[in-house]
Design a protein around this motif. Structure first.
Motif, PDB file in Angstrom:
ATOM      1  N   ARG A  35      44.252   3.046  43.249  1.00 46.00           N
ATOM      2  CA  ARG A  35      45.214   4.092  42.885  1.00 46.00           C
ATOM      3  C   ARG A  35      46.569   3.900  43.543  1.00 46.00           C
ATOM      4  O   ARG A  35      47.613   4.159  42.930  1.00 46.00           O
ATOM      5  CB  ARG A  35      44.661   5.470  43.251  1.00 46.00           C
ATOM      6  CG  ARG A  35      43.588   5.984  42.317  1.00 46.00           C
ATOM      7  CD  ARG A  35      43.181   7.392  42.657  1.00 46.00           C
ATOM      8  NE  ARG A  35      44.279   8.350  42.548  1.00 46.00           N
ATOM      9  CZ  ARG A  35      44.141   9.650  42.816  1.00 46.00           C
ATOM     10  NH1 ARG A  35      42.970  10.124  43.218  1.00 46.00           N
ATOM     11  NH2 ARG A  35      45.173  10.469  42.700  1.00 46.00           N
ATOM     12  N   ARG A  54      48.141   1.069  44.734  1.00 50.43           N
ATOM     13  CA  ARG A  54      48.970  -0.055  44.291  1.00 50.43           C
ATOM     14  C   ARG A  54      49.664   0.217  42.955  1.00 50.43           C
ATOM     15  O   ARG A  54      50.885   0.014  42.849  1.00 50.43           O
ATOM     16  CB  ARG A  54      48.139  -1.332  44.224  1.00 50.43           C
ATOM     17  CG  ARG A  54      48.995  -2.551  43.892  1.00 50.43           C
ATOM     18  CD  ARG A  54      48.217  -3.849  43.981  1.00 50.43           C
ATOM     19  NE  ARG A  54      49.098  -4.993  43.777  1.00 50.43           N
ATOM     20  CZ  ARG A  54      48.701  -6.258  43.807  1.00 50.43           C
ATOM     21  NH1 ARG A  54      47.421  -6.546  44.036  1.00 50.43           N
ATOM     22  NH2 ARG A  54      49.565  -7.238  43.619  1.00 50.43           N
ATOM     23  N   PRO A  55      48.970   0.673  41.913  1.00 47.57           N
ATOM     24  CA  PRO A  55      49.688   0.978  40.666  1.00 47.57           C
ATOM     25  C   PRO A  55      50.748   2.064  40.836  1.00 47.57           C
ATOM     26  O   PRO A  55      51.809   1.995  40.209  1.00 47.57           O
ATOM     27  CB  PRO A  55      48.571   1.446  39.720  1.00 47.57           C
ATOM     28  CG  PRO A  55      47.322   0.886  40.277  1.00 47.57           C
ATOM     29  CD  PRO A  55      47.511   0.852  41.755  1.00 47.57           C
ATOM     30  N   ASP A  58      53.680   0.245  42.550  1.00 43.68           N
ATOM     31  CA  ASP A  58      54.283  -0.736  41.643  1.00 43.68           C
ATOM     32  C   ASP A  58      55.117  -0.040  40.568  1.00 43.68           C
ATOM     33  O   ASP A  58      56.159  -0.559  40.144  1.00 43.68           O
ATOM     34  CB  ASP A  58      53.196  -1.585  40.984  1.00 43.68           C
ATOM     35  CG  ASP A  58      52.556  -2.575  41.950  1.00 43.68           C
ATOM     36  OD1 ASP A  58      53.168  -2.862  43.004  1.00 43.68           O
ATOM     37  OD2 ASP A  58      51.441  -3.049  41.659  1.00 43.68           O
ATOM     38  N   GLY A  59      54.664   1.131  40.149  1.00 42.51           N
ATOM     39  CA  GLY A  59      55.365   1.848  39.094  1.00 42.51           C
ATOM     40  C   GLY A  59      56.683   2.454  39.518  1.00 42.51           C
ATOM     41  O   GLY A  59      57.507   2.816  38.668  1.00 42.51           O
ATOM     42  N   TRP A  96      47.611  -9.010  47.344  1.00 41.72           N
ATOM     43  CA  TRP A  96      48.519  -7.866  47.468  1.00 41.72           C
ATOM     44  C   TRP A  96      49.502  -8.175  48.595  1.00 41.72           C
ATOM     45  O   TRP A  96      49.313  -7.754  49.725  1.00 41.72           O
ATOM     46  CB  TRP A  96      47.731  -6.592  47.766  1.00 41.72           C
ATOM     47  CG  TRP A  96      48.535  -5.322  47.594  1.00 41.72           C
ATOM     48  CD1 TRP A  96      49.819  -5.201  47.184  1.00 41.72           C
ATOM     49  CD2 TRP A  96      48.071  -3.988  47.847  1.00 41.72           C
ATOM     50  NE1 TRP A  96      50.205  -3.894  47.153  1.00 41.72           N
ATOM     51  CE2 TRP A  96      49.137  -3.122  47.541  1.00 41.72           C
ATOM     52  CE3 TRP A  96      46.871  -3.442  48.281  1.00 41.72           C
ATOM     53  CZ2 TRP A  96      49.043  -1.739  47.679  1.00 41.72           C
ATOM     54  CZ3 TRP A  96      46.759  -2.073  48.413  1.00 41.72           C
ATOM     55  CH2 TRP A  96      47.829  -1.228  48.116  1.00 41.72           C
ATOM     56  N   GLU A 116      50.071   9.281  43.675  1.00 44.11           N
ATOM     57  CA  GLU A 116      51.040   9.344  42.578  1.00 44.11           C
ATOM     58  C   GLU A 116      52.211  10.274  42.898  1.00 44.11           C
ATOM     59  O   GLU A 116      53.283  10.165  42.290  1.00 44.11           O
ATOM     60  CB  GLU A 116      50.339   9.813  41.298  1.00 44.11           C
ATOM     61  CG  GLU A 116      49.298   8.848  40.753  1.00 44.11           C
ATOM     62  CD  GLU A 116      47.969   8.935  41.474  1.00 44.11           C
ATOM     63  OE1 GLU A 116      47.105   8.083  41.229  1.00 44.11           O
ATOM     64  OE2 GLU A 116      47.790   9.873  42.286  1.00 44.11           O
TER      65      GLU A 116
END
Length: 329
Positions: free
Chosen positions: A30, A32-33, A36-37, A66, A108
């Motif tokens: 969760r 890393r994305p 990255d986003g 990573w 997030e």
């Protein structure tokens, strides 16, 4: 001075970890994305707080694909706040976020925090738990009591339900690093600094795996550190307890003299016994409160570092001559 490695980093994310081998795969999946986003150069500073399981090995494995992951290993388990301090002192980003590894705080939301800090030119953005329904009733009640008490002891600047999920600007991080070398309670310290701040609200999720690292004993220790570290109110309470006990003693003295004059000294044994118990209890409470403050003074004058770093993957060296300490690294 803290080492700054690689190209300029916009965002650092500090993750204290202790025995989180079960939670690490879900965290990486969760976190890393989410980072990255955002689309900015970042690093993840994972601080292994002397884990006894396979946390360190899993972090090493994650590093192979990573490159933004940086692993700082402490020599032993120093505690959550000490591990958080280690990460803050080594983070190189213009902004530094901190989050626990259990995913109860959603990674997030870091993008929203960073956007709010940029838009409103804020130095601090707090993650506020507006929904704690996933926590037990005992946890919700004790947390509510903690924040209620802290707000009355330290002032209204303390956001209610704000833990260690937050975003700090480089200016705020440097202010934290300039403080004396001692154990800190950041949920109280950061609001005390007085930097411009904002809030991001979210629903607290269930722990993704493993067991909580804050049992009742550590919650009590955190409350004691918070009270004695940020307020002298308990000392004033001890003074008022002494005044109250003195007044009660005067009343008992008058009662005992009256009983003696009327020849009723034997029936007065109960009240005298109760009075002695009351005075003894008050004295023990006052001695305990004084002991808490004297203990903090004793720890401060020793000038011992809050932690020692054993390894730092960004430096690719092991401790020894290069071993670094808390607020002087």
């Amino acid at each position: 001075m803290s080492p700054v490695v690689g190209p300029a980093v916009t965002l650092s994310v500090v993750v204290p970890m202790y025995n989180e081998e079960d939670a690490l795969p879900a965290l990486a999946a969760r976190l890393r994305p989410a980072l990255d986003g955002i689309g900015v150069p970042y690093e993840v500073v994972a601080v292994d707080d002397g884990s006894a399981d396979k946390t360190a090995d899993l972090l090493t494995d994650l590093q192979t694909d990573w490159p933004e992951l940086r692993v700082v290993g402490l020599r032993r388990n120093y505690g959550h706040q000490a591990a958080l301090t280690a990460g803050l002192h080594r983070a190189a980003g213009a902004y530094v976020a901190s989050i626990d590894a259990d995913l109860q705080d959603p990674p997030e939301k870091i993008a929203e925090m960073l956007a709010l800090a940029h838009r409103d030119r804020l130095d601090v953005v707090y993650g506020i738990r507006e929904d704690r329904s996933t926590d037990s009733g005992f946890k919700r009640r004790t947390a509510g009591a903690y924040y209620w008490l802290m707000r009355r002891l330290t002032g209204p600047q303390l956001p209610a339900q704000a833990g260690d999920f937050r975003l700090l600007s480089r200016a705020a991080v440097e202010a934290v690093k300039a403080l004396p070398d001692q154990q800190q309670v950041y949920r109280l310290l950061v609001p005390w600094l007085g930097f411009p701040s904002g809030q991001v609200h979210y629903a607290r999720e269930e722990r993704v795996a493993g067991r909580t690292k804050y049992p009742v004993s550590k919650m009590v220790r955190l409350a004691l550190d918070s009270i004695t570290g940020f307020s002298a109110a308990p000392l004033r309470i001890a003074t008022w307890l002494g005044v109250v006990s003195f007044v009660v003693c005067l009343g008992l003295l008058a009662f005992s003299v009256t009983a003696y004059l009327f020849g009723r000294t034997v029936p007065g044994w109960t009240s005298l016994f109760v009075g002695m118990l009351f005075i003894g209890a008050v004295q023990l409470i006052c001695a305990g409160l004084l002991g808490e403050y004297i203990g903090r003074i004793y720890t401060a004058v020793q000038h011992r570092p809050t932690y020692y770093v054993g390894t730092d993957s960004a430096l690719d060296t092991r401790s020894g001559v290069t071993e670094q300490r808390i607020s002087r690294d």
